[in-house]
Each structure stands twice: as structure tokens, then as C-alpha cells.
Design a protein around this motif. Structure first.
Motif, PDB file in Angstrom:
ATOM      1  N   GLN A  32      -6.446  90.606 -18.568  1.00 44.46           N
ATOM      2  CA  GLN A  32      -6.518  90.223 -17.149  1.00 44.46           C
ATOM      3  C   GLN A  32      -5.147  89.768 -16.649  1.00 44.46           C
ATOM      4  O   GLN A  32      -4.731  90.129 -15.548  1.00 44.46           O
ATOM      5  N   GLN A  33      -4.433  88.995 -17.457  1.00 45.84           N
ATOM      6  CA  GLN A  33      -3.090  88.566 -17.083  1.00 45.84           C
ATOM      7  C   GLN A  33      -2.161  89.765 -16.939  1.00 45.84           C
ATOM      8  O   GLN A  33      -1.348  89.828 -16.011  1.00 45.84           O
ATOM      9  N   THR A  34      -2.283  90.716 -17.847  1.00 46.96           N
ATOM     10  CA  THR A  34      -1.456  91.922 -17.786  1.00 46.96           C
ATOM     11  C   THR A  34      -1.726  92.694 -16.499  1.00 46.96           C
ATOM     12  O   THR A  34      -0.795  93.119 -15.810  1.00 46.96           O
ATOM     13  N   LEU A  35      -2.990  92.884 -16.170  1.00 46.41           N
ATOM     14  CA  LEU A  35      -3.351  93.668 -14.987  1.00 46.41           C
ATOM     15  C   LEU A  35      -2.918  92.997 -13.688  1.00 46.41           C
ATOM     16  O   LEU A  35      -2.754  93.672 -12.676  1.00 46.41           O
ATOM     17  N   ALA A  50     -10.409  86.036 -25.837  1.00 42.39           N
ATOM     18  CA  ALA A  50      -8.947  85.882 -25.782  1.00 42.39           C
ATOM     19  C   ALA A  50      -8.282  87.186 -25.358  1.00 42.39           C
ATOM     20  O   ALA A  50      -7.347  87.177 -24.541  1.00 42.39           O
ATOM     21  N   SER A  51      -8.760  88.309 -25.888  1.00 47.13           N
ATOM     22  CA  SER A  51      -8.213  89.614 -25.502  1.00 47.13           C
ATOM     23  C   SER A  51      -8.424  89.881 -24.022  1.00 47.13           C
ATOM     24  O   SER A  51      -7.521  90.377 -23.331  1.00 47.13           O
ATOM     25  N   GLU A  70     -23.660  87.042 -28.970  1.00 50.16           N
ATOM     26  CA  GLU A  70     -22.650  86.428 -28.103  1.00 50.16           C
ATOM     27  C   GLU A  70     -21.301  87.067 -28.404  1.00 50.16           C
ATOM     28  O   GLU A  70     -20.982  87.331 -29.564  1.00 50.16           O
ATOM     29  N   ALA A  71     -20.525  87.305 -27.359  1.00 54.16           N
ATOM     30  CA  ALA A  71     -19.188  87.864 -27.535  1.00 54.16           C
ATOM     31  C   ALA A  71     -18.321  86.896 -28.340  1.00 54.16           C
ATOM     32  O   ALA A  71     -18.445  85.680 -28.201  1.00 54.16           O
ATOM     33  N   THR A  72     -17.445  87.455 -29.159  1.00 54.65           N
ATOM     34  CA  THR A  72     -16.594  86.637 -30.023  1.00 54.65           C
ATOM     35  C   THR A  72     -15.453  85.996 -29.242  1.00 54.65           C
ATOM     36  O   THR A  72     -15.080  86.454 -28.161  1.00 54.65           O
ATOM     37  N   GLU A  73     -14.898  84.951 -29.805  1.00 51.91           N
ATOM     38  CA  GLU A  73     -13.730  84.296 -29.206  1.00 51.91           C
ATOM     39  C   GLU A  73     -12.541  85.250 -29.152  1.00 51.91           C
ATOM     40  O   GLU A  73     -11.727  85.196 -28.231  1.00 51.91           O
ATOM     41  N   ASP A 113     -19.688  91.988 -27.467  1.00 52.64           N
ATOM     42  CA  ASP A 113     -18.255  92.237 -27.278  1.00 52.64           C
ATOM     43  C   ASP A 113     -18.053  93.426 -26.336  1.00 52.64           C
ATOM     44  O   ASP A 113     -17.221  93.393 -25.426  1.00 52.64           O
ATOM     45  N   MET A 114     -18.815  94.474 -26.578  1.00 51.60           N
ATOM     46  CA  MET A 114     -18.690  95.674 -25.753  1.00 51.60           C
ATOM     47  C   MET A 114     -19.070  95.404 -24.302  1.00 51.60           C
ATOM     48  O   MET A 114     -18.424  95.910 -23.382  1.00 51.60           O
ATOM     49  N   LYS A 115     -20.102  94.605 -24.103  1.00 52.06           N
ATOM     50  CA  LYS A 115     -20.516  94.278 -22.734  1.00 52.06           C
ATOM     51  C   LYS A 115     -19.411  93.504 -22.020  1.00 52.06           C
ATOM     52  O   LYS A 115     -19.103  93.775 -20.854  1.00 52.06           O
ATOM     53  N   ALA A 116     -18.805  92.561 -22.704  1.00 52.59           N
ATOM     54  CA  ALA A 116     -17.709  91.790 -22.103  1.00 52.59           C
ATOM     55  C   ALA A 116     -16.535  92.708 -21.753  1.00 52.59           C
ATOM     56  O   ALA A 116     -15.945  92.602 -20.674  1.00 52.59           O
ATOM     57  N   LEU A 117     -16.204  93.624 -22.657  1.00 49.92           N
ATOM     58  CA  LEU A 117     -15.117  94.567 -22.388  1.00 49.92           C
ATOM     59  C   LEU A 117     -15.478  95.525 -21.257  1.00 49.92           C
ATOM     60  O   LEU A 117     -14.620  95.888 -20.446  1.00 49.92           O
TER      61      LEU A 117
END
Length: 181
Positions: free
Chosen positions: A86-89, A80-81, A73-76, A19-23
Motif C-alpha cells: 500500500q505504501q508503494t502504491l 505486513a506485506s 485468519e490472515a497471517t501477520e 491470506d489470499m482474501k486479504a491479498l
């Protein structure tokens, strides 16, 4: 490589690391996106510094993950977050200040996730705690980087609200308010 007698514990930590890597990847791409939306060269330079620091942090995180096999594996929920952020940015209806605020919240989320994972690993001790040393390094780096984001937010917010350059930093203004200025 970390081995634990409790596969559930190992999987929980491995998932949080994923999760941290994805963030962290989002923090890198987010800094680039925000920089490209900013016309002020000083703020652009600050975003370049932020992005470079984020890339260094990703390297530290990758070292922790490499020590902690097998990777999770990163969580769903995180996926989603990430999509929402990404949409916000990229949202043209939001001000740059609002986008930087969201980015800063993401940064805080990453700080706290790092602290949680580090503490969980420290509680287990042994090779699990050893694998998280580089994670501890970057948790402190994340906190230090908050100063850069604070400077960006102050500068952008004052300019957005007043159309003028900020004469003094936020902390100066706060100190003045305590003194009754």
C-alpha cells in the motif's frame, strides 16, 4: 462445509485462504489506486477491467472460504506485506510503471498461492478438494488477467521512457529481435 480428521491440515489451508482474501482485497484497492494515478483514459479503462475481474475473483474466493469452515485468519506476514505494498502504491517518488510492476508481482503471488492451496486440497481429496473448485476457477482467471497488466505495463513503460506512444506490442518487438530486425 469441509471437515477433516487432521485439524492442522484444515487450519493450514484455512489460513492460506485468509491470506489470499486479504491479498485479493489489496488487488482490488490497488487497481483503483493505480487507475486514479493514471492520466491516459485507455489505461484507466484497462484498470477498470482489472478491478472488475478482481472483484469477481473475490467472489470465487469467498465461495471457497464459505465451503471451508471454520475460516482462518490472515497471517501477520501478509498484513505486513499488504502495508508495504500500500505504501508503494501511494509513494509519490515512484513512477506509475514501478507501481504497476509491484502490483503485477502481487498478482503473481496470488496466482501461486491459489495453485498451492488448490493442489494441497486436491491431495487431501474428498470434500476438501470439492470446496476448492471455485478456487481453481479463479486461478485460471488470474493467469488470464496477466495479459491486461502486460498491456498496461508496455504502454506506460514505452511512454515513460520515450515520451511516445508504443507503435507495436512487446511480443511483436520480441519476434522482430528473433528475426534480426
Amino acid at each position: 462445509m469441509v471437515t477433516t480428521s487432521d485439524g492442522t491440515t484444515h487450519a493450514a489451508i484455512a489460513t492460506k485462504l485468509a491470506d489470499m482474501k486479504a491479498l485479493q482485497r489489496l488487488l482490488i484497492s490497488g487497481a483503483e489506486a493505480l487507475r486514479s494515478q493514471c492520466a491516459d483514459s485507455t489505461i484507466q479503462d484497462l484498470f477498470i477491467q482489472v478491478q472488475e475481474h478482481e472483484e469477481d475473483i473475490l467472489e470465487s474466493l469467498n465461495r471457497a472460504i464459505a465451503e471451508f469452515n471454520p475460516p482462518g485468519e490472515a497471517t501477520e506476514t501478509i498484513h505486513a506485506s499488504i502495508e508495504k505494498i500500500q505504501q508503494t502504491l501511494q509513494n509519490p517518488n515512484l513512477s506509475l510503471v514501478d507501481k504497476v510492476l509491484q502490483y503485477t508481482l502481487l498478482k503473481y503471488q496470488q496466482i501461486f498461492m491459489g495453485l498451492m492451496v488448490h493442489e494441497a486440497a486436491a491431495t487431501l481429496g474428498g470434500t476438501t478438494a470439492k470446496a476448492m473448485r471455485s478456487l481453481n476457477e479463479f486461478s485460471f482467471e488470474l493467469e488470464i488477467h496477466q495479459e491486461e497488466l502486460k498491456t498496461i505495463l508496455e504502454t506506460l513503460a514505452v511512454h515513460e521512457m520515450t515520451g511516445k506512444e508504443m507503435p507495436h506490442g512487446f511480443w511483436h518487438l520480441l519476434q522482430n529481435s528473433w528475426l534480426g530486425w
